[in-house]
Design an enzyme around this catalytic site. Structure first.
Site, PDB file in Angstrom:
ATOM      1  N   CYS A  66      36.910  37.297  40.282  1.00 48.10           N
ATOM      2  CA  CYS A  66      36.737  37.271  41.740  1.00 48.10           C
ATOM      3  C   CYS A  66      37.685  36.261  42.367  1.00 48.10           C
ATOM      4  O   CYS A  66      38.076  35.289  41.725  1.00 48.10           O
ATOM      5  CB  CYS A  66      35.307  36.880  42.111  1.00 48.10           C
ATOM      6  SG  CYS A  66      34.044  37.977  41.473  1.00 48.10           S
ATOM      7  N   ASP A  67      37.995  36.498  43.617  1.00 42.80           N
ATOM      8  CA  ASP A  67      38.766  35.530  44.384  1.00 42.80           C
ATOM      9  C   ASP A  67      38.413  35.706  45.854  1.00 42.80           C
ATOM     10  O   ASP A  67      38.195  36.836  46.312  1.00 42.80           O
ATOM     11  CB  ASP A  67      40.272  35.716  44.190  1.00 42.80           C
ATOM     12  CG  ASP A  67      41.041  34.528  44.723  1.00 42.80           C
ATOM     13  OD1 ASP A  67      41.034  33.482  44.037  1.00 42.80           O
ATOM     14  OD2 ASP A  67      41.606  34.621  45.817  1.00 42.80           O
ATOM     15  N   THR A  68      38.332  34.614  46.577  1.00 45.54           N
ATOM     16  CA  THR A  68      38.018  34.652  47.996  1.00 45.54           C
ATOM     17  C   THR A  68      39.121  33.956  48.772  1.00 45.54           C
ATOM     18  O   THR A  68      39.590  32.897  48.362  1.00 45.54           O
ATOM     19  CB  THR A  68      36.663  33.971  48.284  1.00 45.54           C
ATOM     20  OG1 THR A  68      35.645  34.681  47.585  1.00 45.54           O
ATOM     21  CG2 THR A  68      36.337  33.970  49.769  1.00 45.54           C
TER      22      THR A  68
END
Length: 171
Positions: A66-68
């Protein structure tokens, strides 16, 4: 087994809601903007890179990366490197609408699922003041961290945001 390619306390917390048994093996990738990737696709691209890197060590497992990213004025805001930078980011967001995009990649063998979620957030116009974080494991790991809190509004709901000087802003 499920492998979370992240060391994020929030992602660990979310994973515990989904599965009581998983392992954490954080990816170690360069989180820089790839010129051939549109800026708003970067979180999904980085999530895939993280999952692919960790999948090499866990080829038979389900790997989640995941990455935000926080976006304003056609730029992606990086993780603050200091308390001063964190306050500058909060001041820049104050009273403005910004986008929070979370990308996710799930890999199992030769099957890859990628997706992203975008939330538009309106940060209230306010003056930011640091507060001391509660005593916690995160505090012991980063004793100089501070916390800033605010109410923000998205199209879905109101949310309280917390920003640590060594973490990205999440709603």
């Amino acid at each position: 087994m499920i492998v979370l390619a992240s060391n994020s306390p929030r992602r660990k917390q979310l994973m515990r809601l989904i599965s009581p048994s998983f392992i954490i093996d954080p990816a170690d990738i360069e989180e820089s903007h790839a010129e051939n990737i549109p800026l708003d696709r970067m979180p999904e691209f980085l999530a895939l890179q993280k999952a692919q890197q960790v999948q090499k060590k866990h080829p038979d497992d389900i790997v989640i990366g995941c990455d935000t990213g926080v976006f304003i004025n056609n730029m992606m805001i990086g993780k603050p490197s200091s308390d001063k930078t964190a306050f500058e980011i909060l001041k820049m967001l104050s009273g403005k609408t910004h986008r929070v995009i979370t990308g996710c990649a799930i890999i199992k063998g030769d099957i890859t699922l990628r997706f992203s979620q975008t939330t538009e957030v309106l940060s209230p116009k306010k003056k930011w003041k640091p507060t001391l974080p509660p005593v916690s494991r995160a505090t012991r790991q980063a004793p100089t961290a501070f916390r800033a809190r605010a109410r923000c509004w998205s199209r879905r709901s109101a949310a309280t945001i917390t920003m640590w000087s060594d973490c990205p802003l999440h709603c």
